[in-house]
Write a protein that holds these residues in place. Sequence first.
Motif, mmCIF file in Angstrom:
data_model
loop_
_atom_site.group_PDB
_atom_site.id
_atom_site.type_symbol
_atom_site.label_atom_id
_atom_site.label_comp_id
_atom_site.label_asym_id
_atom_site.label_seq_id
_atom_site.Cartn_x
_atom_site.Cartn_y
_atom_site.Cartn_z
ATOM 1 N N SER A 1 0.901 -1.350 -0.279
ATOM 2 C CA SER A 1 -0.249 0.452 0.050
ATOM 3 C C SER A 1 1.259 1.004 -0.250
ATOM 4 O O SER A 1 -0.001 2.379 -0.436
ATOM 5 C CB SER A 1 -1.073 0.037 1.249
ATOM 6 N N GLY B 1 -4.030 12.429 1.594
ATOM 7 C CA GLY B 1 -5.406 12.426 1.184
ATOM 8 C C GLY B 1 -6.305 13.722 0.515
ATOM 9 O O GLY B 1 -7.649 13.459 0.999
ATOM 10 N N ARG C 1 -11.972 6.990 -3.578
ATOM 11 C CA ARG C 1 -12.121 6.398 -2.397
ATOM 12 C C ARG C 1 -13.022 5.789 -1.712
ATOM 13 O O ARG C 1 -13.670 5.235 -2.538
ATOM 14 C CB ARG C 1 -12.194 6.934 -1.082
ATOM 15 N N ASP D 1 -15.030 3.108 1.086
ATOM 16 C CA ASP D 1 -14.586 3.366 2.293
ATOM 17 C C ASP D 1 -13.885 3.823 3.109
ATOM 18 O O ASP D 1 -13.644 3.111 4.220
ATOM 19 C CB ASP D 1 -15.045 1.266 2.824
ATOM 20 N N LYS E 1 -11.333 4.571 2.380
ATOM 21 C CA LYS E 1 -9.339 4.126 1.941
ATOM 22 C C LYS E 1 -9.486 5.313 0.891
ATOM 23 O O LYS E 1 -9.974 4.119 -0.009
ATOM 24 C CB LYS E 1 -9.573 2.804 2.348
ATOM 25 N N VAL F 1 -8.092 4.161 -2.452
ATOM 26 C CA VAL F 1 -8.191 2.922 -3.289
ATOM 27 C C VAL F 1 -7.108 3.664 -4.372
ATOM 28 O O VAL F 1 -6.934 2.540 -6.004
ATOM 29 C CB VAL F 1 -8.368 2.209 -3.687
#
Length: 147
Positions: A47, A79, A109, A111, A113, A115
């Motif tokens: 990740s 983010g 994103r 959920d 997070k 991706v």
Amino acid sequence: MILEAVEDIINRDSSLDEALLSVCRLISKDVPGCDWVGFYIIDPQNSDELVLGPYVGAPTEHSRIAVGRGICGQAVEKGETILVKDVSKESNYLSCSIDVKSEIVVPIRKDGKIVAELDIDSHEKANFNAEHKEIFEKLCEKLGELF
Ligand code: SME
């Protein structure tokens, strides 16, 4: 209208890569000054790295980008969307071509997070504004459904 077209692409019965490539084609055709449009995907095995996904435009040597590196890596680290009006003023920047003058990178994103992300380069300085940011963020919110 572009958001409706993206909705149609999402609802079509196609693979993730086919859908993302269709979105690249849609953006490059419909939004002026989008000379390279592509996706980077968070490596499921690691990740801390982004892997180049579907794109339209000139081939890039940046097939893997570490989180924190370049505009793409910074968008994951922070983010948030990064909008660069003049790439020549950026110190943490990975150049794909000397023709590129401005760039926008928008996280995707699932959920909550990150991706993946949408990355768009333009040969025009300051090609992207707050309105683009808003539309591309909405578009990326929808694309989260595909992951
Ligand atoms: N300019 C990006 C690298 C990817 S290319 O634009 C396709 C960056 O600084 O992260």
